[in-house]
Scaffold this motif. Structure first.
Motif, PDB file in Angstrom:
ATOM      1  N   GLU A 207      36.049  54.899  20.056  1.00 32.38           N
ATOM      2  CA  GLU A 207      37.302  55.597  19.388  1.00 32.38           C
ATOM      3  C   GLU A 207      37.251  55.705  17.820  1.00 32.38           C
ATOM      4  O   GLU A 207      37.702  56.492  17.818  1.00 32.38           O
ATOM      5  N   SER A 208      37.871  54.607  18.104  1.00 30.98           N
ATOM      6  CA  SER A 208      38.629  54.661  16.925  1.00 30.98           C
ATOM      7  C   SER A 208      37.966  53.034  15.436  1.00 30.98           C
ATOM      8  O   SER A 208      37.981  51.663  16.883  1.00 30.98           O
ATOM      9  N   LEU A 209      37.923  53.104  14.766  1.00 28.18           N
ATOM     10  CA  LEU A 209      37.216  51.422  14.328  1.00 28.18           C
ATOM     11  C   LEU A 209      38.042  51.029  12.482  1.00 28.18           C
ATOM     12  O   LEU A 209      37.552  52.424  11.595  1.00 28.18           O
ATOM     13  N   GLU A 210      38.593  50.636  12.165  1.00 30.67           N
ATOM     14  CA  GLU A 210      39.695  50.386  11.784  1.00 30.67           C
ATOM     15  C   GLU A 210      39.215  48.880  10.659  1.00 30.67           C
ATOM     16  O   GLU A 210      39.765  48.164  11.363  1.00 30.67           O
ATOM     17  N   ILE A 211      38.995  49.107   9.017  1.00 28.09           N
ATOM     18  CA  ILE A 211      39.029  47.057   8.757  1.00 28.09           C
ATOM     19  C   ILE A 211      39.821  47.757   7.258  1.00 28.09           C
ATOM     20  O   ILE A 211      39.212  47.893   6.137  1.00 28.09           O
ATOM     21  N   PHE A 212      40.530  46.577   7.866  1.00 23.07           N
ATOM     22  CA  PHE A 212      41.398  46.511   6.960  1.00 23.07           C
ATOM     23  C   PHE A 212      41.619  46.084   5.283  1.00 23.07           C
ATOM     24  O   PHE A 212      42.560  46.571   4.164  1.00 23.07           O
ATOM     25  N   SER A 213      40.521  45.347   5.076  1.00 26.89           N
ATOM     26  CA  SER A 213      40.291  44.744   3.613  1.00 26.89           C
ATOM     27  C   SER A 213      38.201  44.121   3.836  1.00 26.89           C
ATOM     28  O   SER A 213      37.772  44.891   4.018  1.00 26.89           O
ATOM     29  N   LEU A 214      38.196  43.217   3.040  1.00 22.59           N
ATOM     30  CA  LEU A 214      36.945  43.450   2.272  1.00 22.59           C
ATOM     31  C   LEU A 214      35.881  42.817   3.682  1.00 22.59           C
ATOM     32  O   LEU A 214      36.698  41.828   4.678  1.00 22.59           O
TER      33      LEU A 214
END
Length: 524
Positions: A207-214
């Motif tokens: 339901e949720s995907l987050e990539i904070f950096s490279l």
């Protein structure tokens, strides 16, 4: 527990203390107090770990739902976690789990990362209720822990490479898994490996995907996300690169999104509309098919205003939150006009290069005045040429504003009567070159009502010719405190030409004036 840790607050034990209380504490007393707080936090972690070893009266770990090993690692890294506290922590049954590495001059020192993973190994042997797991977890450790955590819903990792091989285990053991985030995954095989992971977990569950950096992800990962096209609601990709921008159209199947965030930290991504118009058209088709979108954020995406304009004009999309950073007013006439169509907006943040021509300002202001449901408006740089008249008109048109940050030019006491009409205003940040008087500010404050309780009034760029005396500032602070239990902040323009907002916290960060030497600024 992690949020109130004295370690994650950089050792500060006086977060909730007033300035007067902090001033009374001597340096030595403060150090002693911080050591006591760190000791208590270390004791808490030790109790959790020894509980997993069956050494406590109550089985605490069996009821843990959230485990953040990054907090444990930060504790082990902290300068106060040495000597006495470290000896206490690793005493007895934990002595064998202290991992050391070579230090200077053939000395041994604690390895916080490997030690936290070792201690996490102990904890996860008895956490059947665990739902959220975070930290710098190594790949082999994660593969061992997943079968032990059947209720796992959320993973927040430091390195995405830890996911390699985890997909089949999550599919078999963790039927509630739905939220994934990680900091970075910069590796030539990252795209293929991450695509494998997305294909291996249970379909239509993420339901949720987050990539904070490279992260070196692109076409294969985006295509694999189609396996979760019905479930995926939140997609946040920070530090997106040109390869990923070229592949955005591969997300065409993911049309149930409610939240979308794209950030280019390097500002080097391709300008799709200019360089690859055929891909641009496909990306626009995907974005406008996401009828459930409510929150969209584009930061430093080249041509971001061109991608957003069709979304704003799409009748089936009703946004409540919009942020665009890193664009120019001169290139955004269509975007600014389209803003008027999204009257459902409650939060709007715009940052970009302004334009001295009145036409650009007029177009933007005309649209802003239509957004009558706005509660939070943050305009940085793009509003540099806003005047008394413009700010007054916005105040009259946006009665629901609770937070307002704006720049401007030559702003005077003429705005206060209109500002006082904002009965729900709780924060007003005037990063405009202003010429306010003490009487004008006091008159505004005395018009505030119950809905303005706790108001923070920040004047960040006052003209040096309109400085307020210490007595006037004190009177204003006492008056705003008595009237609405509020706070007043004041800063002259000289030496600080502008303030940058730290999104999304709203914290103001002063930027030094390049035309004034460090010596001159300090001497003032």
């Amino acid at each position: 527990m992690h949020d109130v840790s004295p370690v994650t607050n950089r050792g500060s034990s006086d977060v909730d203390m007033s300035a007067q209380e902090r001033a009374k504490i001597t340096y030595k007393a403060r150090l002693n107090q911080e050591e006591v707080m760190t000791m208590r936090w270390a004791q808490l972690w030790r109790t959790i770990i020894t509980s997993a070893l069956g050494k406590t009266l109550f089985p605490y770990t069996r009821y843990i739902r959230t485990l953040n090993l990054e907090d444990l690692e930060e504790l082990l890294q902290d300068s106060k976690f040495k000597n006495r506290i470290s000896s206490m922590f690793f005493d007895g049954e934990l002595a064998a789990h202290k991992i050391q590495t070579s230090g200077p001059k053939n000395t041994l020192r604690l390895d916080p990362g490997r030690t936290s993973n070792t201690l996490g190994e102990i904890i996860t042997t008895s956490t059947p209720m665990l739902e959220e797991l975070s930290g710098k977890i190594e790949n082999d450790a994660l593969l061992r822990w997943i079968p032990r955590t059947p209720r796992l819903r959320l993973l927040n990792l430091w390195y995405g490479g830890a996911l390699v091989g985890a997909g089949p285990l999550l599919r078999q053991h963790c039927h509630h898994f739905k939220t994934l985030s990680f900091w970075a995954w910069d590796h030539p095989e990252a795209d293929q490996k991450f695509a494998d992971f997305l294909n291996e977990i249970n379909p239509q569950t993420l339901e949720s995907l987050e990539i904070f950096s490279l992260a070196s992800i692109g076409a294969e990962s985006f295509l694999a996300l189609s396996c979760h096209r019905d479930s995926l609601k939140e997609l946040k990709l920070n530090s997106i690169n040109s390869t990923a921008m070229h592949s955005l159209h591969m997300l065409a199947g993911c049309t149930n999104l409610t939240t979308l965030l794209l950030t280019d930290a390097t500002n080097r991504t391709v300008y799709l509309k200019m360089a690859h118009n055929e891909i641009f058209v496909e990306v626009v088709a995907w974005l406008t098919s996401c009828k459930k979108l409510r929150s969209v954020t584009f930061r430093n995406i080249r041509g971001g205003q061109d991608l957003l304009t069709p979304i704003l004009l799409e009748n089936g999309i009703q946004l409540t939150s919009l942020e665009l950073r890193g664009y120019a007013m001169a290139d955004a006439r269509d975007f600014h006009q389209a803003l008027a169509h999204q009257t459902s907006l409650q939060e709007l943040q715009l940052q970009g290069d302004s334009d001295e021509t009145g036409e650009g300002v007029a177009t933007l202001v005309e649209s802003l005045c239509q957004l009558v449901n706005l509660t939070d408006l943050r305009l940085q740089d793009i509003s540099d040429y806003f005047t008394d008249e413009v700010l007054g008109r916005l105040a009259r048109s946006l009665p629901k504003l609770e937070g307002w940050y704006t720049s401007g030019w030559g702003v005077t006491d003429a705005i206060w009567a209109d500002m006082a009409m904002l009965k729900s205003l709780r924060r007003l940040d005037m990063a405009a070159l202003s010429r306010f008087t003490a009487n004008g500010i006091l008159d505004f404050i005395l018009r505030l009502g119950p809905g303005n309780k706790g108001l923070v009034l920040a004047i960040m760029m006052a003209d040096v010719d309109c400085d307020l005396t210490e007595t006037e500032q004190t009177t204003i602070r006492e008056t705003i405190s008595a009237q609405v239990d509020g706070r007043f902040e004041f800063q002259l323009q000289r030496g600080m030409t502008c303030w940058e907002i730290n999104w999304p916290s709203g914290q103001l960060i002063p930027l030094p004036d390049p035309d004034i030497s460090e010596y001159e600024a300090e001497s003032d």
